[in-house]
Design an enzyme around this catalytic site. Structure first.
Site, PDB file in Angstrom:
ATOM      1  N   SER A  63      16.362  19.327  26.917  1.00  0.00           N
ATOM      2  CA  SER A  63      16.878  20.426  27.735  1.00  0.00           C
ATOM      3  C   SER A  63      15.936  21.625  27.714  1.00  0.00           C
ATOM      4  O   SER A  63      15.248  21.881  26.729  1.00  0.00           O
ATOM      5  CB  SER A  63      18.253  20.852  27.228  1.00  0.00           C
ATOM      6  OG  SER A  63      19.153  19.776  27.256  1.00  0.00           O
TER       7      SER A  63
HETATM    8  N1  SAH Z   1      19.941  18.202  23.943  1.00  0.00           N
HETATM    9  C1  SAH Z   1      19.153  17.018  24.200  1.00  0.00           C
HETATM   10  C2  SAH Z   1      19.458  16.548  25.607  1.00  0.00           C
HETATM   11  C3  SAH Z   1      19.088  15.148  25.874  1.00  0.00           C
HETATM   12  S1  SAH Z   1      19.455  14.610  27.511  1.00  0.00           S
HETATM   13  C4  SAH Z   1      17.698  17.412  24.065  1.00  0.00           C
HETATM   14  O1  SAH Z   1      17.408  18.569  24.355  1.00  0.00           O
HETATM   15  O2  SAH Z   1      16.872  16.599  23.680  1.00  0.00           O
HETATM   16  C5  SAH Z   1      21.098  14.017  27.318  1.00  0.00           C
HETATM   17  C6  SAH Z   1      21.264  12.843  26.417  1.00  0.00           C
HETATM   18  O3  SAH Z   1      22.617  12.388  26.531  1.00  0.00           O
HETATM   19  C7  SAH Z   1      20.402  11.641  26.743  1.00  0.00           C
HETATM   20  O4  SAH Z   1      19.607  11.346  25.630  1.00  0.00           O
HETATM   21  C8  SAH Z   1      21.412  10.513  27.018  1.00  0.00           C
HETATM   22  O5  SAH Z   1      21.010   9.258  26.550  1.00  0.00           O
HETATM   23  C9  SAH Z   1      22.625  11.005  26.270  1.00  0.00           C
HETATM   24  N2  SAH Z   1      23.908  10.470  26.696  1.00  0.00           N
HETATM   25  C10 SAH Z   1      24.341  10.180  27.954  1.00  0.00           C
HETATM   26  N3  SAH Z   1      25.596   9.686  27.913  1.00  0.00           N
HETATM   27  C11 SAH Z   1      25.971   9.662  26.603  1.00  0.00           C
HETATM   28  C12 SAH Z   1      27.157   9.252  25.917  1.00  0.00           C
HETATM   29  N4  SAH Z   1      28.226   8.762  26.551  1.00  0.00           N
HETATM   30  N5  SAH Z   1      27.185   9.373  24.560  1.00  0.00           N
HETATM   31  C13 SAH Z   1      26.123   9.869  23.876  1.00  0.00           C
HETATM   32  N6  SAH Z   1      24.981  10.237  24.472  1.00  0.00           N
HETATM   33  C14 SAH Z   1      24.897  10.149  25.812  1.00  0.00           C
END
Ligand code: SAH
Length: 215
Positions: A63
């Protein structure tokens, strides 16, 4: 310890404070200290402190710094708070939360991302994080209830299990939107007699995929 990124980090934090209006001093202090560059792929390390989201493995993103700061600030963390984080991705948001709150329970659905995030969290020496690979839309029942829940992926609606796992007075911060690309950042506070909802405007996250998210 000096890592050569001090100036880029400081500029990032100045922008968070002066341009984006982030006021929580703990958030600013922590983001001025954490090595964000170790959470992005080696090839784009030099871009880690830029004002945007960046690609990580498996088609996901780390993010934008502003979004991390804003969501953290909206949780209004107490030092002993127990926080559930859904969508740990790179683990950067996890590290920010773990630096401010008491205990973090983090969930990531993609196995290789979960493993890498776990690695980084360990390397940085955090002992207050439990991270698992699962569908986070079901929450994490055995460790509920939580003072705060942060969802870092966009959902068509608020997953009901998360509302149930919130303590009275607890806050859930989550992007909610009608399609895979556009959402509004929503904060739900559990009041004594129901839930209070606030809207903090448009945002754009990757989709939350799971039983109570996008199918
Ligand atoms: N805060 C993180 C954001 C990653 S993007 C960062 O800054 O690195 C969002 C993430 O949510 C992705 O890695 C995706 O795989 C995960 N995601 C999507 N659906 C999900 C679910 N049902 N349970 C857990 N993770 C999930």
């Amino acid at each position: 310890m000096a890592d050569g990124y001090e100036i880029l980090r400081e500029n990032m934090v100045k922008r968070l404070r002066d341009h984006y209006g982030i006021r929580d001093l703990r958030v600013l202090e922590v983001m001025n200290r954490l090595p964000r560059h170790i959470f992005v792929p080696e090839a784009i390390k030099h871009q880690a402190y830029k004002d945007n989201a960046l690609p990580i493995a498996s088609n996901q993103t780390i993010s934008q710094p502003y979004i991390v700061a804003r969501m953290t600030e909206l949780l209004e963390l107490a030092p002993a708070a127990r926080i559930l984080e859904i969508g740990a991705g790179s683990g950067y948001q996890t590290a920010v939360l773990a630096s401010i709150a008491g205990q973090i329970f983090a969930i990531e659905r993609i196995p290789n991302l979960a493993a890498d995030a776990q690695d980084r969290i360990q390397r940085l020496g955090f002992h207050n994080v439990k991270l698992r690979c699962a569908d986070g839309t079901n929450g994490w029942d055995v460790y509920a209830p939580f003072d705060g829940i942060l969802v870092a992926a966009g959902s068509p609606e608020i997953p009901q299990p998360l509302l149930r796992q919130l303590k009275p007075g607890g806050r859930l911060v989550i992007p909610i939107g009608p399609d895979h690309k556009t959402q509004n950042l929503i904060r739900v506070t559990r009041a004594p007699n129901g839930y209070q909802t606030e809207d903090f405007g448009p945002c754009s996250f990757v989709p939350l995929i799971g039983e109570h998210g996008w199918k």
